[in-house]
Motif scaffolding. Structure first.
Motif, PDB file in Angstrom:
ATOM      1  N   ALA A   1       0.824  -1.203   0.000  1.00 26.59           N
ATOM      2  CA  ALA A   1       0.000   0.000   0.000  1.00 26.59           C
ATOM      3  C   ALA A   1       0.859   1.253   0.000  1.00 26.59           C
ATOM      4  CB  ALA A   1      -0.925  -0.002   1.219  1.00 26.59           C
TER       5      ALA A   1
ATOM      6  N   LEU B   1     -10.881   1.035  -6.093  1.00 30.70           N
ATOM      7  CA  LEU B   1     -10.304   1.275  -7.413  1.00 30.70           C
ATOM      8  C   LEU B   1     -11.200   0.640  -8.477  1.00 30.70           C
ATOM      9  CD1 LEU B   1      -6.577   0.486  -6.550  1.00 30.70           C
ATOM     10  CD2 LEU B   1      -7.698   2.730  -6.576  1.00 30.70           C
TER      11      LEU B   1
ATOM     12  N   GLY C   1       3.128   1.071  -3.512  1.00 27.34           N
ATOM     13  CA  GLY C   1       2.450   0.774  -4.776  1.00 27.34           C
ATOM     14  C   GLY C   1       2.725  -0.671  -5.174  1.00 27.34           C
TER      15      GLY C   1
ATOM     16  N   HIS D   1     -12.177  -3.286  -3.839  1.00 25.86           N
ATOM     17  CA  HIS D   1     -12.170  -2.685  -2.501  1.00 25.86           C
ATOM     18  C   HIS D   1     -10.879  -3.124  -1.795  1.00 25.86           C
ATOM     19  CE1 HIS D   1     -16.532  -1.493  -2.543  1.00 25.86           C
ATOM     20  NE2 HIS D   1     -16.494  -2.341  -3.567  1.00 25.86           N
ATOM     21  N   ILE D   2     -10.013  -2.152  -1.537  1.00 25.10           N
ATOM     22  CA  ILE D   2      -8.687  -2.449  -0.979  1.00 25.10           C
ATOM     23  C   ILE D   2      -8.743  -2.552   0.539  1.00 25.10           C
ATOM     24  CG2 ILE D   2      -6.311  -1.645  -0.744  1.00 25.10           C
ATOM     25  CD1 ILE D   2      -7.007  -2.573  -3.543  1.00 25.10           C
TER      26      ILE D   2
ATOM     27  N   VAL E   1      -6.088  -3.135   3.649  1.00 20.18           N
ATOM     28  CA  VAL E   1      -4.661  -3.153   3.995  1.00 20.18           C
ATOM     29  C   VAL E   1      -4.475  -3.983   5.251  1.00 20.18           C
ATOM     30  CG1 VAL E   1      -2.629  -1.767   4.599  1.00 20.18           C
ATOM     31  CG2 VAL E   1      -4.311  -0.878   2.954  1.00 20.18           C
TER      32      VAL E   1
ATOM     33  N   THR F   1      -9.886   2.054   0.227  1.00 16.68           N
ATOM     34  CA  THR F   1      -9.894   2.699  -1.081  1.00 16.68           C
ATOM     35  C   THR F   1     -10.590   1.785  -2.094  1.00 16.68           C
ATOM     36  OG1 THR F   1      -7.844   3.934  -0.659  1.00 16.68           O
ATOM     37  CG2 THR F   1      -8.437   3.565  -2.963  1.00 16.68           C
TER      38      THR F   1
ATOM     39  N   VAL G   1      -1.930  -0.705  -8.164  1.00 16.65           N
ATOM     40  CA  VAL G   1      -2.282  -0.059  -6.906  1.00 16.65           C
ATOM     41  C   VAL G   1      -1.282   1.082  -6.688  1.00 16.65           C
ATOM     42  CG1 VAL G   1      -2.567  -0.343  -4.417  1.00 16.65           C
ATOM     43  CG2 VAL G   1      -3.157  -2.229  -5.977  1.00 16.65           C
ATOM     44  N   PRO G   2      -1.773   2.319  -6.660  1.00 17.15           N
ATOM     45  CA  PRO G   2      -0.832   3.443  -6.544  1.00 17.15           C
ATOM     46  C   PRO G   2      -0.186   3.518  -5.159  1.00 17.15           C
ATOM     47  CG  PRO G   2      -3.099   4.230  -6.462  1.00 17.15           C
ATOM     48  CD  PRO G   2      -3.176   2.773  -6.800  1.00 17.15           C
TER      49      PRO G   2
ATOM     50  N   THR H   1      -1.720   4.152  -1.138  1.00 16.16           N
ATOM     51  CA  THR H   1      -3.136   3.757  -1.093  1.00 16.16           C
ATOM     52  C   THR H   1      -3.581   3.539   0.346  1.00 16.16           C
ATOM     53  OG1 THR H   1      -3.108   2.760  -3.300  1.00 16.16           O
ATOM     54  CG2 THR H   1      -4.790   1.963  -1.766  1.00 16.16           C
ATOM     55  N   GLN H   2      -4.701   4.100   0.703  1.00 19.70           N
ATOM     56  CA  GLN H   2      -5.218   4.002   2.059  1.00 19.70           C
ATOM     57  C   GLN H   2      -6.212   2.831   2.186  1.00 19.70           C
ATOM     58  OE1 GLN H   2      -4.057   6.112   4.569  1.00 19.70           O
ATOM     59  NE2 GLN H   2      -2.637   6.579   2.876  1.00 19.70           N
TER      60      GLN H   2
END
Length: 365
Positions: A288, A317, A291, A338-339, A341, A315, A307-308, A311-312
């Motif tokens: 995260a 995408l 990237g 849906h990310i 972490v 997030t 994934v930039p 990324t929180q």
């Protein structure tokens, strides 16, 4: 059968609106029709329901009934559909719920031919078949071979219901009309009362020697194969109509239709929202922060999602046109990732020290 209060028969209050009367009648007529309900008292209940509706649905008759009860002229009690000519309803009817003429629709489902007298050709019944497909099949479309049980004309009697060598005879009770008419004399004049002939049940014919194969029905149960093409993009609740794939009609009547009701199985990987799909992906804290090129599944296979950095958590995408096709369209929905972490746990000393150093550096910035 003793006369029951017509409001009680339909299960409504005396202040019921016209729509409430119609709704109660439609529900009870379907429930108690003798062709559907085989209980011993179903026929009498059905007659009673129709008799009650014929009075309460007519403002003038209802007003007379509210004042005089069953003593009101023209619709006294007794067996049959007395005081109630079905043809009036077929001409006027009421609207809402089934179609432009719900009474005709009710008879369409029971008899296969609307308000026509039963001795003529009757359209076959429509059939319903429920099918479940996978999300993958919904994405691409699929062709299914279905085995559909339905009624076909009896080959032994050629659909007449009569034993070979014999044929149905004109009903002697009604003279082939299918109806019994009685004239009731009242202080206001003569009233014609119409009821279905009890001997031929409205067909106008009686079978003295029934066909041994179909037992007088004129139809037998059979199974036929139907190939059904389910288009891409279908959802649960969609239905397909296959013309003339229902029950065979009687006495030369056309066949009914087959309706395929579709349901799409839940997919453990994706959550569907119309043509869009949603997928939850877990990445590490490092991925995260720095990237990451993440391999994600799509309905057509795997794809790479960039994934930039920074990324929180939570997030979302979007991967354009990686969802499902829209029904009857070349356009496609999107896939939303849906990310999540993942917070590292069970760290060793070296990892703890590195994180502390990282935290100290971030604090000094």
């Amino acid at each position: 059968m003793a006369n029951r209060d017509y409001y009680e028969v339909l299960g409504i209050s005396k202040s019921a609106s016209t729509d409430e009367i119609k709704k109660a009648f439609r529900t009870l007529a379907r429930k108690y029709h003798p062709d559907v309900n085989k209980a011993s008292d179903a026929g009498e209940r059905f007659k009673e329901i129709n008799q009650a509706y014929s009075v309460l649905s007519d403002p003038q008759k209802r007003s007379q009934y509210d004042q005089f009860g069953h003593a009101a002229p023209g619709f006294g009690g007794g067996p049959g559909f007395e005081g109630f000519d079905f043809s009036e309803m077929f001409r006027g009817g009421f609207s809402g719920g089934f179609g432009e003429n719900p009474m005709e629709d009710i008879f369409e489902s029971f008899f296969g031919g609307g308000g026509r007298r039963r001795q003529g050709p009757r359209r076959g019944d429509d059939l319903r078949y429920d099918i479940e497909i996978t999300l993958e099949e919904a994405a691409t479309g699929v062709e299914k071979e279905l085995n559909i049980p339905h009624y076909v004309s009896c080959k032994t009697c050629k659909g007449t219901g009569a034993k070979p060598g014999t044929k149905p005879e004109k009903c002697g009770t009604c003279g082939g009309s299918g109806q019994i008419r009685r004239v009731q004399r009242t202080m206001l004049g003569n009233f014609t009362q119409v009821s279905v002939c009890p001997d031929c049940r409205g067909s106008g014919e009686v079978i003295k020697s029934a066909c041994p194969e179909c037992r007088g029905r004129g139809q037998v149960r059979a199974t036929h194969k139907v190939m059904v093409k389910i288009p891409a993009g279908v959802e649960t609740g969609n239905k397909l109509r296959i013309p003339k794939a229902g029950d065979t009609g009687e006495k030369g009547g056309g066949p009914g239709d087959l309706y395929i009701f579709i349901s799409v199985k839940d997919n453990p990987m994706f959550e569907r929202d119309g043509a869009d799909l949603h997928y939850s992906a877990k990445i590490t804290f490092v991925q995260a922060a720095l990237g990451h090129d993440l391999d994600v599944p799509t309905i057509e296979g795997s794809a790479v999602l960039k994934v930039p950095a920074g990324t929180q958590p939570n997030t979302v995408l979007r991967m354009r046109e990686k969802g499902l096709p829209h029904l009857n369209s070349h356009a496609k929905g999107d896939l939303y990732i849906h990310i999540e972490v993942a917070t590292p746990s069970g760290l060793n000393k070296e990892e703890i020290e590195l994180l502390k150093k990282f935290g100290k550096i971030r604090d000094e910035l």
